[in-house]
Design a protein around this motif. Structure first.
Motif, mmCIF file in Angstrom:
data_model
loop_
_atom_site.group_PDB
_atom_site.id
_atom_site.type_symbol
_atom_site.label_atom_id
_atom_site.label_comp_id
_atom_site.label_asym_id
_atom_site.label_seq_id
_atom_site.Cartn_x
_atom_site.Cartn_y
_atom_site.Cartn_z
ATOM 1 N N TRP A 78 42.731 -67.912 88.102
ATOM 2 C CA TRP A 78 41.939 -67.525 88.919
ATOM 3 C C TRP A 78 41.113 -66.549 87.998
ATOM 4 O O TRP A 78 41.589 -66.166 86.759
ATOM 5 C CB TRP A 78 42.340 -66.677 90.173
ATOM 6 C CG TRP A 78 42.863 -67.660 90.965
ATOM 7 C CD1 TRP A 78 42.957 -68.931 91.129
ATOM 8 C CD2 TRP A 78 43.251 -67.353 92.266
ATOM 9 N NE1 TRP A 78 43.474 -69.517 92.275
ATOM 10 C CE2 TRP A 78 43.696 -68.393 93.130
ATOM 11 C CE3 TRP A 78 43.648 -66.166 93.249
ATOM 12 C CZ2 TRP A 78 44.090 -68.474 94.400
ATOM 13 C CZ3 TRP A 78 44.059 -66.085 94.475
ATOM 14 C CH2 TRP A 78 44.049 -67.424 94.929
ATOM 15 N N VAL A 79 39.980 -65.947 88.606
ATOM 16 C CA VAL A 79 39.187 -64.984 87.822
ATOM 17 C C VAL A 79 40.089 -63.738 87.150
ATOM 18 O O VAL A 79 39.900 -63.247 86.023
ATOM 19 C CB VAL A 79 37.890 -64.541 88.663
ATOM 20 C CG1 VAL A 79 37.396 -63.393 87.787
ATOM 21 C CG2 VAL A 79 37.058 -65.397 89.152
ATOM 22 N N ASP A 80 41.095 -63.226 87.935
ATOM 23 C CA ASP A 80 41.663 -61.985 87.809
ATOM 24 C C ASP A 80 43.115 -62.357 87.439
ATOM 25 O O ASP A 80 44.018 -61.507 86.914
ATOM 26 C CB ASP A 80 41.713 -60.938 88.830
ATOM 27 C CG ASP A 80 42.289 -61.676 89.974
ATOM 28 O OD1 ASP A 80 42.452 -62.751 90.216
ATOM 29 O OD2 ASP A 80 42.693 -60.835 90.941
ATOM 30 N N HIS A 132 50.720 -67.002 98.666
ATOM 31 C CA HIS A 132 50.203 -65.674 98.283
ATOM 32 C C HIS A 132 51.021 -64.850 99.445
ATOM 33 O O HIS A 132 50.956 -63.551 98.820
ATOM 34 C CB HIS A 132 48.635 -65.740 98.845
ATOM 35 C CG HIS A 132 47.715 -66.794 98.183
ATOM 36 N ND1 HIS A 132 47.880 -66.797 96.924
ATOM 37 C CD2 HIS A 132 46.902 -67.664 98.680
ATOM 38 C CE1 HIS A 132 47.071 -67.848 96.563
ATOM 39 N NE2 HIS A 132 46.532 -68.318 97.523
ATOM 40 N N THR A 176 36.320 -68.217 93.380
ATOM 41 C CA THR A 176 37.772 -67.535 92.569
ATOM 42 C C THR A 176 38.287 -68.471 91.519
ATOM 43 O O THR A 176 38.737 -67.848 90.585
ATOM 44 C CB THR A 176 38.651 -67.190 93.673
ATOM 45 O OG1 THR A 176 38.211 -66.207 94.689
ATOM 46 C CG2 THR A 176 39.999 -66.452 93.039
ATOM 47 N N GLU A 177 38.108 -69.742 91.773
ATOM 48 C CA GLU A 177 38.722 -70.613 91.058
ATOM 49 C C GLU A 177 37.816 -71.085 89.974
ATOM 50 O O GLU A 177 37.913 -72.505 89.388
ATOM 51 C CB GLU A 177 39.311 -71.825 91.758
ATOM 52 C CG GLU A 177 40.544 -71.140 92.540
ATOM 53 C CD GLU A 177 41.251 -72.307 93.235
ATOM 54 O OE1 GLU A 177 42.375 -71.988 93.483
ATOM 55 O OE2 GLU A 177 40.950 -73.535 93.400
ATOM 56 N N THR A 207 35.829 -78.964 87.689
ATOM 57 C CA THR A 207 35.848 -77.685 87.868
ATOM 58 C C THR A 207 34.886 -77.033 88.691
ATOM 59 O O THR A 207 33.602 -77.208 88.426
ATOM 60 C CB THR A 207 35.856 -77.112 86.493
ATOM 61 O OG1 THR A 207 36.814 -77.858 85.616
ATOM 62 C CG2 THR A 207 36.245 -75.526 86.267
ATOM 63 N N LEU A 250 39.864 -64.082 100.878
ATOM 64 C CA LEU A 250 40.561 -64.943 100.061
ATOM 65 C C LEU A 250 40.907 -66.177 101.064
ATOM 66 O O LEU A 250 40.074 -66.928 101.337
ATOM 67 C CB LEU A 250 41.811 -64.125 99.479
ATOM 68 C CG LEU A 250 42.422 -64.723 98.255
ATOM 69 C CD1 LEU A 250 41.711 -64.861 97.007
ATOM 70 C CD2 LEU A 250 43.670 -64.056 98.232
ATOM 71 N N TYR A 284 37.757 -70.811 86.882
ATOM 72 C CA TYR A 284 38.560 -71.108 85.684
ATOM 73 C C TYR A 284 39.721 -72.119 85.785
ATOM 74 O O TYR A 284 40.657 -72.018 85.033
ATOM 75 C CB TYR A 284 39.117 -69.915 84.919
ATOM 76 C CG TYR A 284 38.035 -68.779 84.504
ATOM 77 C CD1 TYR A 284 36.801 -69.379 84.134
ATOM 78 C CD2 TYR A 284 37.923 -67.518 84.869
ATOM 79 C CE1 TYR A 284 35.809 -68.471 83.793
ATOM 80 C CE2 TYR A 284 36.821 -66.525 84.835
ATOM 81 C CZ TYR A 284 35.903 -67.059 83.967
ATOM 82 O OH TYR A 284 34.778 -66.235 83.837
ATOM 83 N N TRP A 285 39.777 -72.415 87.193
ATOM 84 C CA TRP A 285 40.941 -73.389 87.296
ATOM 85 C C TRP A 285 40.438 -74.918 87.178
ATOM 86 O O TRP A 285 39.810 -75.307 88.102
ATOM 87 C CB TRP A 285 41.540 -73.196 88.656
ATOM 88 C CG TRP A 285 42.865 -73.979 88.778
ATOM 89 C CD1 TRP A 285 43.452 -74.918 88.414
ATOM 90 C CD2 TRP A 285 43.784 -72.919 89.192
ATOM 91 N NE1 TRP A 285 44.794 -75.146 88.723
ATOM 92 C CE2 TRP A 285 45.245 -73.881 89.105
ATOM 93 C CE3 TRP A 285 44.312 -71.685 89.487
ATOM 94 C CZ2 TRP A 285 46.427 -73.234 89.213
ATOM 95 C CZ3 TRP A 285 45.565 -71.182 89.680
ATOM 96 C CH2 TRP A 285 46.775 -72.247 89.658
#
Length: 689
Positions: free
Chosen positions: A321-323, A155, A362-363, A357, A111, A365-366
């Motif tokens: 993020w994805v999750d 985080h 991981t991003e 985008t 990460l 969808y950001w």
């Protein structure tokens, strides 16, 4: 006041990741940025693996090409040091750089922000990559400044690696000198916790209960702040040495870090990452929650560090993020609304996250300004509109500052101590939110200020009213400063649980509210936490200012008047303490000291605001419904009134004098409707001396 950014005009920028895209796209990207009046790009904060693909082998050629191309298109560049995300070879070869959880288990690679600040090897490697990077780019004409790291303590804001425990012991030796003084400060006589050797001392560890020694826990947070600043200093010293012509900042505002100290000691100004939709992900059970307007409160906190600042990441699309953290697409006009929200509150350099985008990682969808397909969309058009508007404004707003006569005050010690203290910590969020929300809806601008040991009386005296809701930790020195504030004409309001702890978090053996009991002219006769089967008492204001049924929330302190100059404004109207004082006011020379024995609710805030006669500074110019935020930036005699509609419905506005909207050029007078998510920027008549 804090250090501010210095710009010639309001400026737009964007975060750009050339390492994510084919080089054939770069030139078209930069060309389109300039067409949108974007003139600054942030680069490289996650590019360590590009710069140092193998240990000791450096390659800065790719970003040299990026900088050259940016310069050709007239773009200025902020370079980020890449220390928030080390490459895989580093954490694989040197696992001692990894952070650990409270059980001692290491966080693994994959990460970001999984390292610790006290590892000698990580500090060495970070210093080396920063030095090499600055040497490579310090003379490039496109570079204007540096963002060190990225979002310190995001985080993870606790650190439990072996080197952290060792560093904590050294920090404590420097702070206390001897184990006797440490034992006294931590109250280790309780439960036989007394330390007889330094190697017995640790940060929080895995225990049978999640409740560590509260005095140790407070020092732990102070330690984390200090080691974070120490890690940042490694980088700023290199940049100051090699590139003194460049400014230095960092972004974000996360836990267990004194950002005021960080900025004062190391930075030229502070930067923030503004994602207003986060406000809708963490709403509490309340009527008409603040939602994205909660970000005005966040921006007000940033303003206490740097009155004029940079937003290094401004939300420009749906996020997540994805999750986790999934956020829907901003409605038409909302990106522009949020942008001017940032500008109102002090932003002079607004950098959008991100240009396009990401298609991997991981991003994915950001979302940024551009979608994956890279074709024009409404977000591109909306930000191009903002760019054109800011270009037309020129330097008219530069040098102006947000105006407020009311402040909500907090401090780091109480914030950190309150994280563990279930008896007073939860009161803070409730009261701050109630005050900020009601002031917002009443169109009364407020600052969020941080009281520090170095805070001078002149800084407090700038405010007519200061709300300091629940400062459990209160020293006699702080009480003396606050007394002088009141004596010179200030109005100061406290809430329950004020002044019962010393600087170590020990409870005073003196009547509550301790050091400010004399200032307020009261003591606390009895008290109860409101929880479970213990119900809050109802309130009765002496002149019926409060409606029936309003309750004293969170905590109920039964007050005892100790001074003839103290008047009782409200009493408890139920429970075994019915008829006892709940809210008092004492006139002290030119000012007033108020004490409320509970957490502030919206109804109580409204009653107090009415009693104090607080009115909007925009009241002479217009009237607007609560869905609209009003705020003023001022430079000398020039004042600019921002009118922002956060609702999806038109807002009826009654203008009392003709005013011009500087964004559209429209002349406004009488009744007018502010469309959904729309913004007016009105130049007010020059202020009278």
């Amino acid at each position: 006041m804090g250090k501010s950014i210095r710009m010639d005009k309001l400026t737009l920028g964007v975060c750009y990741y050339p390492e994510h895209w084919p080089e054939a796209l770069w030139e078209d990207d930069f060309r389109r940025m300039r067409e949108m009046n974007i003139s600054v790009v942030r680069l490289a904060e996650f590019a360590w693996a590009i710069f140092e693909p193998e240990e000791g082998k450096f390659d800065f050629a790719m970003f040299h090409r990026v900088l050259d191309l940016a310069h050709r298109y007239g773009l200025k560049v902020i370079l980020g040091t890449p220390t928030a995300a080390p490459p895989a070879w580093l954490t694989h070869k040197y696992p001692e750089v990894l952070n650990a959880d409270v059980t001692g288990e290491l966080y693994r690679h994959g990460l970001r922000r999984h390292t610790n600040y006290t590892s000698a090897k990580y500090r060495e490697l970070c210093q080396r990559i920063v030095r090499k990077m600055v040497e490579a780019y310090k003379d490039h004409p496109a570079v204007i400044g540096w963002q060190i790291d990225n979002e310190f303590n995001c985080h993870m804001d606790v650190f439990y690696a072996e080197t952290d425990h060792a560093a904590f012991r050294e920090w404590l030796k420097d702070k206390y000198g001897t184990l006797d003084k440490l034992n006294e400060a931590w109250g280790t006589v309780f439960w036989s916790q007394t330390y007889t050797a330094w190697e017995q001392v640790h940060l929080t560890r895995h225990m049978v209960s999640r409740s560590p020694n509260p005095h140790m826990a407070l020092d732990e947070k102070r330690f984390i702040s200090d080691i974070t600043i120490s890690f940042a200093r490694l980088q700023t010293e290199i940049i100051r040495e090699l590139a003194p012509q460049h400014w230095i900042t960092t972004n974000g505002m996360f836990g267990h870090l004194d950002n005021h100290e960080l900025t004062e000691e190391l930075l030229d100004f502070f930067s923030y990452d503004s994602y207003p939709q986060f406000g809708s992900l963490d709403t509490i059970n309340e009527e008409a929650p603040l939602l994205d307007r909660a970000w005005s409160m966040k921006l007000s906190q940033v303003r206490s560090i740097s009155p004029n600042f940079c937003v290094m990441e401004q939300q420009s699309g749906p996020g997540g993020w994805v999750d986790a953290m999934a956020m829907g697409t901003p409605k038409p006009g909302q990106i522009r609304l949020w942008s001017y929200q940032s500008v109102l509150h002090g932003t002079d350099l607004l950098v959008y996250f991100r240009w396009r985008t990401a298609t991997v990682g991981t991003e994915i969808y950001w979302h940024g300004i551009n979608d994956y397909h890279n074709r024009p969309n409404r977000r591109v058009r909306e930000i191009a509109q903002i760019g054109g508007e800011l270009a037309s404004l020129g330097n008219s707003l530069i040098g102006s500052a947000y105006q407020a006569e009311v402040a909500i005050m907090q401090d780091y010690d109480n914030s950190w101590d309150g994280e563990l203290d279930a008896w007073c910590g939860p009161l803070q969020r409730r009261s701050v939110r109630a005050w900020y929300k009601r002031l917002q809806h009443r169109h009364i601008p407020a600052d969020m200020i941080t009281l520090r040991a170095s805070t001078p009386l002149e800084e407090l005296a700038a405010y007519k009213v200061i709300v300091y809701p629940h400062p459990a930790i209160m020293t006699d020195e702080t009480a003396a400063l606050l007394t002088r504030y009141v004596e010179q004409g200030g109005i100061l309001l406290f809430g329950a649980r004020t002044g019962f702890k010393n600087i170590h978090g020990h409870c005073y053996m003196r009547p509550f509210p301790g050091p400010v009991a004399g200032l307020c002219g009261i003591t606390v006769e009895d008290f109860t936490l409101v929880k479970g089967t213990v119900a809050p008492a109802e309130l009765r204001w002496k002149d019926s200012r409060l409606a029936e049924g309003v309750k004293a929330e969170g905590f109920n302190e039964i007050l005892q008047v100790e001074d003839a100059d103290t008047e009782v404004l409200a009493e408890y109207a139920s429970e075994y303490y019915a008829g006892k004082p709940a809210l008092t006011r004492r006139f002290v020379e030119k000012g007033q000291a108020w004490y409320y024995g509970a957490a502030f609710s919206e109804a109580v805030v409204d009653a107090i605001a009415d009693e104090l006669g607080l009115v909007s500074p925009a009241a002479d110019f217009l009237e607007a419904p609560a869905q609209v935020e009003l705020g003023i930036r001022r430079a000398g005699d020039k004042r600019f009134l921002f009118v922002l509609n956060y609702s999806g419905e038109p807002a009826p506005v009654q203008l009392k004098t003709p005013l011009k909207d500087l964004l559209s050029g429209a002349a406004l007078n009488g009744e007018a409707a502010l469309p959904p998510y729309e913004v007016w920027l009105l130049e007010l008549p020059e202020a009278a001396e």
